[in-house]
Design a protein around this motif. Structure first.
Motif, mmCIF file in Angstrom:
data_model
loop_
_atom_site.group_PDB
_atom_site.id
_atom_site.type_symbol
_atom_site.label_atom_id
_atom_site.label_comp_id
_atom_site.label_asym_id
_atom_site.label_seq_id
_atom_site.Cartn_x
_atom_site.Cartn_y
_atom_site.Cartn_z
ATOM 1 N N GLU A 36 0.424 3.637 2.088
ATOM 2 C CA GLU A 36 0.874 3.902 3.495
ATOM 3 C C GLU A 36 2.120 3.066 4.054
ATOM 4 O O GLU A 36 3.167 3.761 4.681
ATOM 5 C CB GLU A 36 -0.432 3.408 4.496
ATOM 6 N N THR B 47 0.943 -1.208 0.022
ATOM 7 C CA THR B 47 0.145 0.114 -0.206
ATOM 8 C C THR B 47 1.061 1.282 0.120
ATOM 9 O O THR B 47 2.013 1.427 0.386
ATOM 10 C CB THR B 47 -0.740 0.112 1.163
ATOM 11 N N GLU C 156 4.848 4.934 2.276
ATOM 12 C CA GLU C 156 5.482 6.083 3.060
ATOM 13 C C GLU C 156 5.888 5.957 4.198
ATOM 14 O O GLU C 156 6.934 6.792 4.543
ATOM 15 C CB GLU C 156 4.222 7.045 2.923
ATOM 16 N N GLU C 157 5.652 5.039 5.181
ATOM 17 C CA GLU C 157 6.237 4.717 6.313
ATOM 18 C C GLU C 157 7.596 4.337 6.059
ATOM 19 O O GLU C 157 8.462 4.629 6.742
ATOM 20 C CB GLU C 157 5.391 3.559 6.893
#
Length: 92
Positions: A15, A13, A18-19
Motif C-alpha cells: 500500500e 507495505t 502504490e501510494e
C-alpha cells in the motif's frame, strides 16, 4: 556509468509503495531523468524491496532529493539503499 540501486524498506507495505508510485506519477518529472528500469516487490522478510537501474549515481541521488517528501508522506521512514556499478544493462 550505469548503476544498480537496491533499496530495502524494512516494514514497507504494498500500500505504501502504490501510494508513492501514484504520487510520483502525478508529478511532471516522473519517471525521472536517468531511470532506466524499475521493479519492486515484497522482500520475504515483512518489508519491501526496490531494484532500479540508473544511468548514473548522480541522477539517482537527484531523484532521491525530489522524491523524499513524497516517500515520507506515504509513511516510509527507513530506506536502506545500496548502489553498485553496473557492468552491463540490457533493456528489451
Amino acid at each position: 556509468m550505469a548503476v544498480i540501486v537496491t533499496v530495502e524498506i524494512p516494514g514497507g507495505t504494498r500500500e505504501q509503495y502504490e501510494e508513492t508510485i501514484r504520487a510520483l506519477g502525478a508529478t511532471d518529472w516522473f519517471p525521472a531523468s536517468g531511470l532506466l528500469a524499475h521493479a519492486a516487490g515484497p522482500d520475504g522478510d515483512g518489508g519491501w524491496k526496490v531494484v532500479d537501474f540508473w544511468a548514473s549515481e548522480e541522477e539517482f541521488l537527484a531523484f532521491v532529493e525530489r522524491a523524499r517528501p513524497i516517500v515520507e508522506r506515504a509513511g516510509i521512514s527507513t530506506m536502506l539503499p545500496t548502489v553498485q556499478q553496473a557492468v552491463n544493462v540490457i533493456l528489451r
